[in-house]
Design a protein around this motif. Sequence first.
Motif, PDB file in Angstrom:
ATOM      1  N   ALA A  18       0.624  -1.042   0.202  1.00 44.38           N
ATOM      2  CA  ALA A  18       0.321  -0.245  -0.301  1.00 44.38           C
ATOM      3  C   ALA A  18       0.540   1.322   0.133  1.00 44.38           C
ATOM      4  CB  ALA A  18      -0.905   0.287   0.995  1.00 44.38           C
ATOM      5  N   TRP A  19       2.089   1.583   0.679  1.00 48.15           N
ATOM      6  CA  TRP A  19       2.809   2.880   0.767  1.00 48.15           C
ATOM      7  C   TRP A  19       3.407   2.895  -0.656  1.00 48.15           C
ATOM      8  CZ3 TRP A  19       8.087   2.039  -0.264  1.00 48.15           C
ATOM      9  CH2 TRP A  19       8.461   0.741   0.814  1.00 48.15           C
ATOM     10  N   GLN A  20       3.619   1.848  -1.141  1.00 43.70           N
ATOM     11  CA  GLN A  20       4.594   1.732  -2.335  1.00 43.70           C
ATOM     12  C   GLN A  20       3.473   2.807  -3.486  1.00 43.70           C
ATOM     13  OE1 GLN A  20       7.592  -1.889  -2.407  1.00 43.70           O
ATOM     14  NE2 GLN A  20       5.995  -1.433  -4.030  1.00 43.70           N
ATOM     15  N   HIS A  21       2.959   4.021  -3.390  1.00 45.33           N
ATOM     16  CA  HIS A  21       2.309   4.906  -4.420  1.00 45.33           C
ATOM     17  C   HIS A  21       2.674   4.951  -5.910  1.00 45.33           C
ATOM     18  CE1 HIS A  21      -0.166   5.592  -0.813  1.00 45.33           C
ATOM     19  NE2 HIS A  21       1.034   6.258  -0.768  1.00 45.33           N
ATOM     20  N   LYS A  22       2.090   4.500  -6.231  1.00 41.94           N
ATOM     21  CA  LYS A  22       1.579   4.926  -7.835  1.00 41.94           C
ATOM     22  C   LYS A  22       2.965   6.205  -8.363  1.00 41.94           C
ATOM     23  CE  LYS A  22      -0.047   5.224 -12.231  1.00 41.94           C
ATOM     24  NZ  LYS A  22      -1.665   5.085 -13.408  1.00 41.94           N
ATOM     25  N   GLY A  23       3.754   6.621  -8.870  1.00 40.76           N
ATOM     26  CA  GLY A  23       4.192   8.184 -10.330  1.00 40.76           C
ATOM     27  C   GLY A  23       5.158   7.757  -8.029  1.00 40.76           C
ATOM     28  N   GLY A  24       5.247   7.844  -7.172  1.00 39.87           N
ATOM     29  CA  GLY A  24       5.923   8.075  -6.320  1.00 39.87           C
ATOM     30  C   GLY A  24       7.496   7.741  -6.482  1.00 39.87           C
ATOM     31  N   GLY A  25       8.312   7.938  -5.769  1.00 34.36           N
ATOM     32  CA  GLY A  25       9.994   7.917  -6.491  1.00 34.36           C
ATOM     33  C   GLY A  25      10.489   6.213  -5.553  1.00 34.36           C
ATOM     34  N   HIS A  26      11.153   5.748  -5.745  1.00 35.60           N
ATOM     35  CA  HIS A  26      11.519   4.673  -4.926  1.00 35.60           C
ATOM     36  C   HIS A  26      12.170   4.985  -3.628  1.00 35.60           C
ATOM     37  CE1 HIS A  26      12.120   2.526  -8.685  1.00 35.60           C
ATOM     38  NE2 HIS A  26      11.364   2.181  -8.776  1.00 35.60           N
TER      39      HIS A  26
END
Length: 551
Positions: free
Chosen positions: A141-149
């Motif tokens: 869940a915390w790996q938001h689409k468009g968010g940086g690695h």
Amino acid sequence: MEARSEDENRDIRLVWMVSREYDKLAGAGGVKDVCRQLAETMAARGDCLVRVILPRYGFMDAARLGFSRLRVGQGSGRIGGRRYEHIFAVDMNYPAEERRESVAVWQAIVNGVTIFLVEADRFATKRGVYTYTEEDEREVAWQHKGGGHYDYFAMNILLQKAALDLMILLDERPDVIHCQDGHAATLPAMMRENSGYRHYFRHTGAVVTIHNAGLGYHQEIGDLAFAQAVTGLPMQVIMKGRLGGSFDPFMAASEYAILNTVSEQYAQELQATPDDARTGWLGHALLERGVILAGITNGIDPTSFDPSIPESLDLAAGYSVSRGELEGKKQCKRSLLATIAAHGPWEQVKQYGTLVVSPDMPLCTFIGRLTEQKGVDILIHALDELLPEEPSVQVLIFGSGAPQFEKELEHLATSETGQGRVCFLKGYDPSLAHQVYAAGDFFLIPSRYEPCGLTDYIAQLLGNLPIVHRVGGLVKVINGETGFTYDENASASLATAIAQALALYRQDPAKIRSMQMAAVDRIVRNHTWEKVLEAYLHLYHQAMRMSDGQH
């Protein structure tokens, strides 16, 4: 641009490029195009060996792409669940933990360029070059689409250290290492300061190209203890490499490399205007150190976007812009409009709104990321002003990005004002992009800032005249000759420029055709990679002289 003699160019025998992107393998922006086209142009000269190294991301099938495992390194073990007979370890310490990460290497020769892919657990789990994907978000869940690695800085350092280690293992001492953007910009400092590297690379020069100096693109990190541990750099180097309190790879590179940006105008904006506020004042901080940014406007390979070979671009028909033979372009327009009217079929794209199948009606197009940098809010407001005043124009917007802009474009395309006149294709597909370029009459680039711009080149090569905010690298578009420009960064200015272009389209088709031809001619004369390479060779020689003075 200073001319270089053939004898001087011949000194450069080996160049390595370190990049997170490479066209046809892994890409997210203009870096991929610059890296491949510059590398291939240099390799084609035949007097210089060119190597490129980048990660093997999880979305890449190395074997299917034609790569084979390189027999380098004494160890063996597993990476990403797969066994490798030849691996080596890279020091990747954390503040409270001494640690190493295992890497293997894939190799292939493509169009004369030797390309290495770094295999590592850290890269193999990534489905996107820089950001998390929708699939990542569904899984965690915390790996938001468009968010940086989350581990972006460690990814960058692992690539750079693996590159230096591989050069040593292959017993190669490059004349120059060309570092592409902030993702590779810490390498010159590590190469000069870390004891495992500084003697081996004492005769190697370094060039760092700043593709985008905007905030969020520096690859900076606020955790200075982590930066010191993972890079192995002395803390005094970390402290000297700060900008706004964070360790900034561009600032760190300034002591050890020649720095350039991707257009002369952008270099001036960064160091001589208040526009540098958008970078956190990077340009001015460099200037205080006596670092003058070189500006080299990116080139393009016109043969890669040649509409006279329609099958290479998935076009419905062929045509020649340079000869003014544009009947095939009208067929391309008719074909795409018919596909839009039929609502696809689209595989990677979602359609909102539709257009009328009328090839004689002017078509304005936009392709790009839906972000503030690209001026999408300015574009939307300009269309709100323009559409009621210009009942015969159609607009096609292709891209994805900020959810807010996506929603606004969805609404515009399906509203009473936009119905049948505005189409928003959400997503991206390279073949469809070529078709949009070919179908369009005018290509809209309302960017707030634009380091260089490649889309204006592509549009021109396909007979789609750009309408641009006159900023950064977009100043290469000449108003009334190779496109249309406006100075004030406002929706009213964009709307006025579009209206002027539409008036010319209706009143003087011959002038439009002559502008289309002139735009291609100017690219061929001034902006091919063969021309641009000479400027980079000059920087390479500067970097080599700089290295001679540092040891």
